[in-house]
Design an enzyme around this catalytic site. Structure first.
Site, short mmCIF file in Angstrom:
data_model
loop_
_atom_site.label_atom_id
_atom_site.label_comp_id
_atom_site.label_asym_id
_atom_site.label_seq_id
_atom_site.Cartn_x
_atom_site.Cartn_y
_atom_site.Cartn_z
N ASN A 9 0.87 -1.18 0.00
CA ASN A 9 0.00 0.00 0.00
C ASN A 9 0.90 1.23 0.00
O ASN A 9 1.51 1.56 1.01
CB ASN A 9 -0.88 -0.04 1.27
CG ASN A 9 -1.69 1.23 1.44
OD1 ASN A 9 -1.77 2.05 0.53
ND2 ASN A 9 -2.29 1.39 2.61
N TRP A 10 0.98 1.88 -1.15
CA TRP A 10 1.92 3.00 -1.27
C TRP A 10 1.40 4.28 -0.64
O TRP A 10 2.13 5.26 -0.54
CB TRP A 10 2.24 3.25 -2.76
CG TRP A 10 3.14 2.22 -3.35
CD1 TRP A 10 3.75 1.17 -2.70
CD2 TRP A 10 3.57 2.14 -4.72
NE1 TRP A 10 4.52 0.45 -3.57
CE2 TRP A 10 4.43 1.02 -4.82
CE3 TRP A 10 3.32 2.89 -5.87
CZ2 TRP A 10 5.03 0.65 -6.03
CZ3 TRP A 10 3.91 2.53 -7.06
CH2 TRP A 10 4.76 1.42 -7.14
N LYS A 11 0.14 4.30 -0.26
CA LYS A 11 -0.46 5.51 0.33
C LYS A 11 -0.15 6.72 -0.56
O LYS A 11 -0.07 6.57 -1.77
CB LYS A 11 0.04 5.70 1.76
CG LYS A 11 -0.13 4.42 2.58
CD LYS A 11 0.10 4.60 4.04
CE LYS A 11 -0.10 3.26 4.74
NZ LYS A 11 -0.06 3.34 6.19
N HIS A 96 -9.50 1.47 4.64
CA HIS A 96 -8.25 1.60 5.38
C HIS A 96 -8.48 2.54 6.57
O HIS A 96 -9.23 3.50 6.46
CB HIS A 96 -7.15 2.13 4.46
CG HIS A 96 -5.80 2.08 5.10
ND1 HIS A 96 -5.39 3.02 6.02
CD2 HIS A 96 -4.80 1.18 4.99
CE1 HIS A 96 -4.18 2.69 6.45
NE2 HIS A 96 -3.80 1.58 5.83
N GLU A 98 -6.85 4.88 7.74
CA GLU A 98 -6.59 6.30 7.47
C GLU A 98 -7.80 6.94 6.79
O GLU A 98 -8.11 8.10 7.02
CB GLU A 98 -5.31 6.45 6.63
CG GLU A 98 -4.08 6.18 7.48
CD GLU A 98 -2.91 5.55 6.74
OE1 GLU A 98 -2.88 5.58 5.50
OE2 GLU A 98 -2.01 5.03 7.44
N GLU A 168 -5.71 -4.83 10.35
CA GLU A 168 -4.64 -3.89 10.61
C GLU A 168 -4.93 -3.11 11.89
O GLU A 168 -5.68 -2.13 11.86
CB GLU A 168 -4.53 -2.89 9.46
CG GLU A 168 -4.19 -3.51 8.12
CD GLU A 168 -3.56 -2.49 7.19
OE1 GLU A 168 -2.47 -2.74 6.70
OE2 GLU A 168 -4.16 -1.42 6.98
N GLY A 174 2.36 2.07 10.71
CA GLY A 174 3.34 3.15 10.56
C GLY A 174 4.05 3.51 11.86
O GLY A 174 4.73 4.52 11.93
N SER A 214 3.12 -2.31 10.30
CA SER A 214 4.57 -2.43 10.55
C SER A 214 5.14 -3.80 10.19
O SER A 214 6.01 -4.31 10.89
CB SER A 214 4.91 -2.06 12.00
OG SER A 214 4.58 -0.69 12.23
N GLY A 235 2.75 -1.12 4.20
CA GLY A 235 2.92 0.26 3.79
C GLY A 235 4.39 0.57 3.55
O GLY A 235 4.96 0.25 2.50
N GLY A 236 5.04 1.16 4.56
CA GLY A 236 6.42 1.66 4.44
C GLY A 236 7.40 0.72 3.76
O GLY A 236 8.15 1.13 2.88
P1 PGA Z 1 2.78 0.12 7.53
O1 PGA Z 1 1.34 0.41 6.88
O2 PGA Z 1 3.26 -1.17 6.96
O3 PGA Z 1 3.62 1.30 7.10
O4 PGA Z 1 2.58 0.05 9.01
C1 PGA Z 1 0.42 -0.64 6.69
C2 PGA Z 1 -0.86 -0.11 6.10
O5 PGA Z 1 -1.30 0.98 6.50
O6 PGA Z 1 -1.48 -0.75 5.23
#
Ligand code: PGA
Length: 254
Positions: A9-11, A96, A98, A168, A174, A214, A235-236
């Protein structure tokens, strides 16, 4: 046997140029994933989808990070499932945390998005997960159960089996503080039990449930050895080809 899925997930990251650079460098990864029967994919911003699609190796899943529940019309700034499907996008991340937090997205709205995606034969990746307060109050299972029942309620067994769920915990996203594999497996097993209650055992056993929060190359293996965890939403650590490759290797070698 459920096929494992690694989805990045590149956000809100990467310009089209940077996204093309990534897509052009992951051909080997797709071959490796196919060899080990693992699916891999990335979810770029809407802006980068066309470029990533035209530079990605065949077999790399391309997902959006959101979709609108309507097919077309006066919804400024939105993109529909039929539009995504028309360019070759096959998956969409829904709900998600966010988006739930900053855009007020509810599980009931997510349900409408899931229905819209299934209508286009796309795969919804439906996210759920609790806040730190909910976790510390010991209310994770009831909180997540409500998200699952509202998001997935009313689907037929066949439709439900096409949805991918991503658990999640918000406190792990994050933050570098991933949930232990025991916590992830316990909650994901609870989710599978809810799905069993809603759709029956056979269907619940076919639905893939990912862990996210994470996930890094050095901890991905621990999740993959859990019987109910079918992959990772990352994500990251999905932003650079080297790290994405290390995640895939960690999954394969688990
Ligand atoms: P993260 O993000 O791996 O950076 O914690 C995961 C996500 O939000 O899908």
């Amino acid at each position: 046997m459920r096929t494992k899925l690694l989805l990045g997930n590149w956000k809100m990251n990467k310009t089209p140029k940077e996204a093309i650079e990534f897509a052009s460098q992951v051909g080997d990864l797709v071959s490796l994933s196919k060899k080990h029967n693992v699916e891999i994919g990335v979810a770029p911003t809407f802006l980068c989808l066309v470029d990533v699609l035209s530079h990605a190796p065949e077999g790399l899943i391309i997902s959006s990070q959101n979709v609108n529940e309507h097919d077309h019309g006066a919804y400024t700034g939105e993109v529909s499932a039929s539009m995504l499907s028309s360019i070759g996008v096959t998956h969409a991340i829904i709900g998600h945390s966010e988006r739930r937090e900053y855009e007020g997205e509810t599980s009931l709205r997510c349900h409408e998005k899931i229905v819209a995606l299934l209508k286009e034969k796309m795969t919804p990746v439906y996210c759920c997960g609790e806040s730190l307060d909910t976790f510390e109050a010991g209310e994770t299972s009831s909180f997540v159960e409500k998200q699952i029942r509202e998001g997935m309620g009313g689907l037929s067994k066949e439709e439900a089996s096409k949805v991918v769920i991503a658990y999640e915990p918000i406190w792990a996203i994050g933050t570098g503080k991933s949930a232990s594999s025991e916590i992830a497996e316990t909650t994901i097993k609870n989710i599978r039990d809810v799905l069993k209650d809603m759709f029956g055992e056979e269907t619940s056993e076919t639905i893939r449930i990912l862990y996210g929060g994470s996930v890094k190359p050095n901890n991905v293996s621990q999740y993959m050895t859990c019987p109910n965890i079918d992959g990772a939403l990352v994500g990251g650590a999905s932003l650079e080809p080297d790290s994405f490759k290390a995640l895939l290797e960690g999954m394969i070698n688990a």
